[in-house]
Design a protein around this motif. Structure first.
Motif, PDB file in Angstrom:
ATOM      1  N   LEU A  32       6.105  35.936   0.944  1.00  0.00           N
ATOM      2  CA  LEU A  32       7.093  35.194   1.720  1.00  0.00           C
ATOM      3  C   LEU A  32       7.908  36.197   2.521  1.00  0.00           C
ATOM      4  O   LEU A  32       8.633  37.012   1.957  1.00  0.00           O
ATOM      5  CB  LEU A  32       7.999  34.365   0.804  1.00  0.00           C
ATOM      6  CG  LEU A  32       9.087  33.557   1.496  1.00  0.00           C
ATOM      7  CD1 LEU A  32       8.487  32.517   2.429  1.00  0.00           C
ATOM      8  CD2 LEU A  32       9.968  32.877   0.467  1.00  0.00           C
ATOM      9  N   LEU A  52       7.627  25.955  -3.497  1.00  0.00           N
ATOM     10  CA  LEU A  52       6.388  26.715  -3.687  1.00  0.00           C
ATOM     11  C   LEU A  52       6.028  26.796  -5.165  1.00  0.00           C
ATOM     12  O   LEU A  52       4.877  26.592  -5.545  1.00  0.00           O
ATOM     13  CB  LEU A  52       6.514  28.106  -3.064  1.00  0.00           C
ATOM     14  CG  LEU A  52       6.559  28.121  -1.531  1.00  0.00           C
ATOM     15  CD1 LEU A  52       7.020  29.473  -1.017  1.00  0.00           C
ATOM     16  CD2 LEU A  52       5.199  27.757  -0.945  1.00  0.00           C
ATOM     17  N   VAL A  59       5.024  33.582  -5.632  1.00  0.00           N
ATOM     18  CA  VAL A  59       5.594  34.198  -4.442  1.00  0.00           C
ATOM     19  C   VAL A  59       6.071  35.620  -4.702  1.00  0.00           C
ATOM     20  O   VAL A  59       6.733  35.892  -5.697  1.00  0.00           O
ATOM     21  CB  VAL A  59       6.782  33.362  -3.916  1.00  0.00           C
ATOM     22  CG1 VAL A  59       7.485  34.070  -2.775  1.00  0.00           C
ATOM     23  CG2 VAL A  59       6.312  31.986  -3.483  1.00  0.00           C
TER      24      VAL A  59
END
Length: 157
Positions: A32, A52, A59
């Motif tokens: 990200l 997410l 992530v």
């Protein structure tokens, strides 16, 4: 001649809530890419990370983007993608965050610097590009709809 920029654009009020589901279709481990302040201050970073996670996308946060993104920063992000086996790159923010995400995506296919690709029209990749999602948080650059990027190389001025 052909000019082809296939881009899927999802827009409208509340469309950010679809990010996790869309990302989950493309990969389960994502980088990200964002800036250092605005996304946090607005509360959007927390919402994005939760969405997410809810969609089972792991992530790695890369929040080192500054205006006029630096090539060294891009190379650092690309190295993370390679070393951690990340499958997807997500850029959230303004033009600099999205340009960084696009450039990280390109540089992650090899160990060369992103700067080595500048001005090269016929790029030969060692591996396929990972999928990319760009989420614009300001209406400005149109960076989410093209494959161009603005990158700064401080060493070369």
């Amino acid at each position: 001649m052909t000019f082809d920029l296939p881009t899927k654009i999802i827009f409208g009020n509340g469309s950010i809530k679809l990010l996790g589901a869309e990302a989950g279709k493309l990969g389960k481990k994502a980088l990200l890419v964002t800036g250092q302040h605005s996304l946090r201050a607005s509360g959007l970073l927390e919402k994005v990370l939760k969405d997410l996670s809810r969609n089972r996308v792991e992530v790695v946060l890369f929040d080192k983007v500054v205006p006029n993104p630096r090539s060294a920063t891009i190379d650092e992000g690309a190295k993370l993608v390679r070393e951690q086996g990340l499958e997807l790159v997500i850029g959230v923010g303004g033009g600099s965050a999205m340009d960084s995400a696009k450039s990280i995506r390109l540089a992650s296919t090899d160990t060369k610097s992103v700067w080595d690709y500048m001005g090269v029209s016929d790029i030969q990749l060692k591996q396929p590009l990972p999928p990319l999602i760009c989420v614009p948080t300001v209406a400005a650059t149109g960076s989410e709809a093209n494959y161009f990027a603005s990158i700064t190389n401080l060493a070369k001025r």
